[in-house]
Design a protein around this motif. Structure first.
Motif, PDB file in Angstrom:
ATOM      1  N   ILE A 135      22.573  82.893   3.042  1.00 13.50           N
ATOM      2  CA  ILE A 135      22.119  82.644   1.671  1.00 13.50           C
ATOM      3  C   ILE A 135      20.881  83.513   1.438  1.00 13.50           C
ATOM      4  O   ILE A 135      20.049  83.676   2.337  1.00 13.50           O
ATOM      5  CB  ILE A 135      21.790  81.153   1.476  1.00 13.50           C
ATOM      6  CG1 ILE A 135      23.069  80.302   1.677  1.00 13.50           C
ATOM      7  CG2 ILE A 135      21.197  80.892   0.085  1.00 13.50           C
ATOM      8  CD1 ILE A 135      22.823  78.803   1.729  1.00 13.50           C
ATOM      9  N   ALA A 136      20.781  84.121   0.260  1.00 11.61           N
ATOM     10  CA  ALA A 136      19.573  84.894  -0.081  1.00 11.61           C
ATOM     11  C   ALA A 136      18.923  84.240  -1.286  1.00 11.61           C
ATOM     12  O   ALA A 136      19.513  84.222  -2.370  1.00 11.61           O
ATOM     13  CB  ALA A 136      19.934  86.343  -0.380  1.00 11.61           C
ATOM     14  N   TYR A 137      17.730  83.686  -1.081  1.00 10.46           N
ATOM     15  CA  TYR A 137      16.982  83.135  -2.214  1.00 10.46           C
ATOM     16  C   TYR A 137      16.148  84.253  -2.825  1.00 10.46           C
ATOM     17  O   TYR A 137      15.252  84.792  -2.176  1.00 10.46           O
ATOM     18  CB  TYR A 137      16.082  81.976  -1.781  1.00 10.46           C
ATOM     19  CG  TYR A 137      15.116  81.586  -2.886  1.00 10.46           C
ATOM     20  CD1 TYR A 137      15.597  81.166  -4.126  1.00 10.46           C
ATOM     21  CD2 TYR A 137      13.733  81.684  -2.714  1.00 10.46           C
ATOM     22  CE1 TYR A 137      14.729  80.853  -5.162  1.00 10.46           C
ATOM     23  CE2 TYR A 137      12.850  81.370  -3.751  1.00 10.46           C
ATOM     24  CZ  TYR A 137      13.367  80.955  -4.965  1.00 10.46           C
ATOM     25  OH  TYR A 137      12.503  80.658  -5.999  1.00 10.46           O
ATOM     26  N   ILE A 156      18.703  81.821   5.768  1.00  7.88           N
ATOM     27  CA  ILE A 156      18.330  81.956   4.361  1.00  7.88           C
ATOM     28  C   ILE A 156      17.300  83.089   4.246  1.00  7.88           C
ATOM     29  O   ILE A 156      16.176  82.980   4.731  1.00  7.88           O
ATOM     30  CB  ILE A 156      17.757  80.635   3.795  1.00  7.88           C
ATOM     31  CG1 ILE A 156      18.704  79.451   4.083  1.00  7.88           C
ATOM     32  CG2 ILE A 156      17.505  80.785   2.288  1.00  7.88           C
ATOM     33  CD1 ILE A 156      18.168  78.089   3.644  1.00  7.88           C
ATOM     34  N   GLN A 157      17.750  84.198   3.627  1.00 10.82           N
ATOM     35  CA  GLN A 157      16.853  85.340   3.418  1.00 10.82           C
ATOM     36  C   GLN A 157      16.034  85.114   2.156  1.00 10.82           C
ATOM     37  O   GLN A 157      16.505  84.494   1.205  1.00 10.82           O
ATOM     38  CB  GLN A 157      17.665  86.630   3.211  1.00 10.82           C
ATOM     39  CG  GLN A 157      18.479  87.085   4.396  1.00 10.82           C
ATOM     40  CD  GLN A 157      19.439  88.212   4.012  1.00 10.82           C
ATOM     41  OE1 GLN A 157      20.063  88.178   2.952  1.00 10.82           O
ATOM     42  NE2 GLN A 157      19.579  89.195   4.882  1.00 10.82           N
ATOM     43  N   GLN A 163       5.684  79.124  -2.020  1.00  8.53           N
ATOM     44  CA  GLN A 163       6.786  78.985  -2.993  1.00  8.53           C
ATOM     45  C   GLN A 163       8.126  79.280  -2.334  1.00  8.53           C
ATOM     46  O   GLN A 163       9.115  78.583  -2.560  1.00  8.53           O
ATOM     47  CB  GLN A 163       6.578  79.965  -4.172  1.00  8.53           C
ATOM     48  CG  GLN A 163       5.490  79.546  -5.135  1.00  8.53           C
ATOM     49  CD  GLN A 163       5.196  80.647  -6.164  1.00  8.53           C
ATOM     50  OE1 GLN A 163       5.173  81.834  -5.842  1.00  8.53           O
ATOM     51  NE2 GLN A 163       4.975  80.248  -7.403  1.00  8.53           N
ATOM     52  N   ALA A 164       8.175  80.335  -1.514  1.00  7.51           N
ATOM     53  CA  ALA A 164       9.425  80.683  -0.839  1.00  7.51           C
ATOM     54  C   ALA A 164       9.828  79.554   0.118  1.00  7.51           C
ATOM     55  O   ALA A 164      10.965  79.065   0.076  1.00  7.51           O
ATOM     56  CB  ALA A 164       9.266  81.999  -0.076  1.00  7.51           C
ATOM     57  N   GLN A 165       8.880  79.128   0.936  1.00  3.75           N
ATOM     58  CA  GLN A 165       9.176  78.086   1.926  1.00  3.75           C
ATOM     59  C   GLN A 165       9.705  76.818   1.249  1.00  3.75           C
ATOM     60  O   GLN A 165      10.659  76.198   1.726  1.00  3.75           O
ATOM     61  CB  GLN A 165       7.914  77.788   2.756  1.00  3.75           C
ATOM     62  CG  GLN A 165       7.982  76.543   3.642  1.00  3.75           C
ATOM     63  CD  GLN A 165       9.124  76.549   4.649  1.00  3.75           C
ATOM     64  OE1 GLN A 165       9.614  77.614   5.063  1.00  3.75           O
ATOM     65  NE2 GLN A 165       9.595  75.368   5.030  1.00  3.75           N
ATOM     66  N   GLU A 166       9.117  76.463   0.116  1.00  2.28           N
ATOM     67  CA  GLU A 166       9.521  75.231  -0.578  1.00  2.28           C
ATOM     68  C   GLU A 166      10.999  75.302  -0.991  1.00  2.28           C
ATOM     69  O   GLU A 166      11.768  74.361  -0.758  1.00  2.28           O
ATOM     70  CB  GLU A 166       8.625  75.043  -1.811  1.00  2.28           C
ATOM     71  CG  GLU A 166       8.844  73.717  -2.509  1.00  2.28           C
ATOM     72  CD  GLU A 166       8.013  73.597  -3.794  1.00  2.28           C
ATOM     73  OE1 GLU A 166       7.366  74.581  -4.211  1.00  2.28           O
ATOM     74  OE2 GLU A 166       8.047  72.506  -4.386  1.00  2.28           O
ATOM     75  N   VAL A 167      11.401  76.434  -1.584  1.00  3.56           N
ATOM     76  CA  VAL A 167      12.796  76.539  -2.050  1.00  3.56           C
ATOM     77  C   VAL A 167      13.744  76.691  -0.852  1.00  3.56           C
ATOM     78  O   VAL A 167      14.848  76.134  -0.844  1.00  3.56           O
ATOM     79  CB  VAL A 167      12.966  77.705  -3.049  1.00  3.56           C
ATOM     80  CG1 VAL A 167      14.415  77.792  -3.522  1.00  3.56           C
ATOM     81  CG2 VAL A 167      12.031  77.526  -4.238  1.00  3.56           C
ATOM     82  N   HIS A 168      13.308  77.418   0.168  1.00  2.00           N
ATOM     83  CA  HIS A 168      14.159  77.563   1.362  1.00  2.00           C
ATOM     84  C   HIS A 168      14.392  76.205   2.033  1.00  2.00           C
ATOM     85  O   HIS A 168      15.524  75.897   2.425  1.00  2.00           O
ATOM     86  CB  HIS A 168      13.507  78.535   2.356  1.00  2.00           C
ATOM     87  CG  HIS A 168      13.692  79.970   1.995  1.00  2.00           C
ATOM     88  ND1 HIS A 168      14.228  80.904   2.846  1.00  2.00           N
ATOM     89  CD2 HIS A 168      13.418  80.640   0.840  1.00  2.00           C
ATOM     90  CE1 HIS A 168      14.271  82.090   2.234  1.00  2.00           C
ATOM     91  NE2 HIS A 168      13.788  81.949   1.024  1.00  2.00           N
ATOM     92  N   ALA A 169      13.335  75.408   2.146  1.00  2.00           N
ATOM     93  CA  ALA A 169      13.483  74.094   2.786  1.00  2.00           C
ATOM     94  C   ALA A 169      14.403  73.207   1.949  1.00  2.00           C
ATOM     95  O   ALA A 169      15.258  72.486   2.481  1.00  2.00           O
ATOM     96  CB  ALA A 169      12.113  73.443   2.959  1.00  2.00           C
ATOM     97  N   MET A 170      14.247  73.282   0.625  1.00  2.00           N
ATOM     98  CA  MET A 170      15.105  72.499  -0.263  1.00  2.00           C
ATOM     99  C   MET A 170      16.569  72.935  -0.086  1.00  2.00           C
ATOM    100  O   MET A 170      17.471  72.107   0.000  1.00  2.00           O
ATOM    101  CB  MET A 170      14.627  72.717  -1.713  1.00  2.00           C
ATOM    102  CG  MET A 170      15.353  71.958  -2.780  1.00  2.00           C
ATOM    103  SD  MET A 170      16.912  72.701  -3.288  1.00  2.00           S
ATOM    104  CE  MET A 170      16.306  74.177  -4.139  1.00  2.00           C
TER     105      MET A 170
END
Ligand code: PGA
Length: 252
Positions: A165-167, A209-210, A183-190
């Motif tokens: 997955i690439a966020y 998750i990239q 911000q990146a970590q928050e969406v990746h963890a979600m």
């Protein structure tokens, strides 16, 4: 669980016959024997064969930026997954925000393409991410949840081993503006939590998750140092050997 980092370059609609081979040759020389991190470059379709040739014998894979969901036939202007396999592609990017927002691709179309790419034996970088107005309206979780859930509809647990997955927050793509590591970590963890709900926690821990959006040599280490960020999908900074190698070397 520690996941092997995966750094991929997306050249978008850039480069030329000569520069694609030159840059790929430089990357093969500088990064071709890296094996601590998985590496790939996704050139425009027409430059794929030259890049495949330049990467021969190296550890750098080649991917396409899109594909169609039929094998062949009356689909003027389209390229199939089988054609991509035929010329040596290992990967395909699907659901990139520019496909969604410039070319009008829907979650349903992306889901269809992912299923076809899986049956063609391609590995997929499946992109998701919110627009600036969606972030401002606190819709990030809702948008990414919808994109991931719809995009992975009816995709088996086994098949997930072929999907990264690439966020990519749309407001950070090509803008020079990067999501903060928080911000990146928050969406990746979600997103990882969502994969746990859609499948199970073992798969959630394994899936890579990239992050994508203005990743550069100067910010890569910090972003990729986040516990749930497992690599990068790099646009502008993948167009030169110096920048791409700078990103890779910053995490080795
Ligand atoms: P960028 O593009 O690194 O130029 O922001 C990222 C992407 O669209 O994959």
């Amino acid at each position: 669980m520690s996941r092997k980092l995966f750094i991929a370059g997306n050249w978008k609609m850039n480069s030329s016959a000569a520069s694609s081979v030159e840059v790929a040759g430089g990357m093969a020389a500088q990064l071709g024997s890296v094996d601590a991190v998985d590496l790939a470059i996704c050139p425009p379709f027409v430059y794929i064969p030259g890049v495949v040739e330049a990467f021969k014998g190296s550890n750098i894979g080649v991917g396409a930026q899109n594909m169609y969901f039929e094998d062949n036939g009356a689909f003027t202007g389209e390229i199939s997954g089988q054609m991509l396999k035929d010329i040596g592609c290992r990967y395909v990017i699907l659901g990139h925000s520019e496909r969604r927002h410039v070319l009008g691709e829907t979650d349903q179309l992306i889901n269809t393409k992912i299923k076809k790419a899986l049956s063609d034996g391609l590995e997929i970088m499946f992109c998701v991410g919110e627009l600036l107005e969606e972030r401002k309206a606190d819709q990030t979780t809702a948008v990414v949840t919808r994109q991931v859930t719809e995009g992975l509809k009816d995709i088996s647990r086994d098949a997930m081993s072929s999907i990264t997955i690439a966020y990519e927050p749309v407001w950070a793509i090509g803008t020079g503006e990067t999501a903060t590591p928080e911000q990146a970590q928050e969406v990746h963890a979600m997103t990882r939590g969502l994969i746990g709900e859609l499948y199970d926690s073992e798969l959630a821990q394994a899936v890579r998750i990239q992050y994508g959006g203005s990743v550069k040599p100067g910010n890569a280490a910090e972003l990729l140092g986040c516990p749930d960020v497992d690599g990068a999908l790099v646009g502008g900074a993948s167009l030169t050997v110096e920048d791409f190698a700078g990103i890779v070397n910053s995490v080795l």
